[in-house]
Write a protein that holds these residues in place. Structure first.
Motif, mmCIF file in Angstrom:
data_model
loop_
_atom_site.group_PDB
_atom_site.id
_atom_site.type_symbol
_atom_site.label_atom_id
_atom_site.label_comp_id
_atom_site.label_asym_id
_atom_site.label_seq_id
_atom_site.Cartn_x
_atom_site.Cartn_y
_atom_site.Cartn_z
ATOM 1 N N SER A 5 0.812 -1.212 0.000
ATOM 2 C CA SER A 5 0.000 0.000 0.000
ATOM 3 C C SER A 5 0.852 1.272 0.000
ATOM 4 N N SER A 6 2.132 1.173 0.351
ATOM 5 C CA SER A 6 2.970 2.364 0.389
ATOM 6 C C SER A 6 3.763 2.562 -0.906
ATOM 7 N N LEU A 7 3.637 1.658 -1.849
ATOM 8 C CA LEU A 7 4.335 1.794 -3.120
ATOM 9 C C LEU A 7 3.592 2.781 -4.015
ATOM 10 N N GLN A 8 4.347 3.613 -4.682
ATOM 11 C CA GLN A 8 3.760 4.589 -5.587
ATOM 12 C C GLN A 8 4.487 4.539 -6.916
ATOM 13 N N THR A 9 3.775 4.858 -7.947
ATOM 14 C CA THR A 9 4.368 4.984 -9.268
ATOM 15 C C THR A 9 4.670 6.447 -9.499
ATOM 16 N N ILE A 10 5.888 6.721 -9.891
ATOM 17 C CA ILE A 10 6.290 8.088 -10.213
ATOM 18 C C ILE A 10 6.462 8.164 -11.723
ATOM 19 N N ARG A 11 5.796 9.104 -12.318
ATOM 20 C CA ARG A 11 5.862 9.258 -13.770
ATOM 21 C C ARG A 11 6.600 10.554 -14.099
#
Length: 91
Positions: A5-11
């Protein structure tokens, strides 16, 4: 390891995947292969990601490789990168 749940995708759509690959190779090996046609894109990526040492390598490549036979090409690439940056900042 972080919970899922703490993983994010950075674009970062303004940067090419090949430049990320080059940056990652540099981060893991301390080596980089730059060329006149991609060095300004690489320099911009380094600026955006605060990769100061790699940015210095880009600057060094530009100053060391500058000669009469490629001066116009480097100027054209630098102006194109500046125009692209100005366009990005105005949007």
């Amino acid at each position: 390891m972080l919970p899922a749940s703490s993983l994010q995708t950075i674009r970062l759509p303004n940067h090419k995947p090949d430049n990320f690959k080059t940056a990652l190779i540099y981060l893991y090996t301390g080596r980089v292969l730059l060329d006149d046609h991609t060095v300004f894109d690489m320099w911009t990526l380094c600026q955006d990601l605060n990769l100061e040492e790699l940015r210095f390598f880009c600057e060094d490549h530009i100053t060391r490789s500058l000669c009469p036979s490629n001066a116009c090409t480097l100027l054209m690439l630098a102006l194109a990168k500046e125009e692209q940056t100005l366009h990005k900042n105005n949007n």
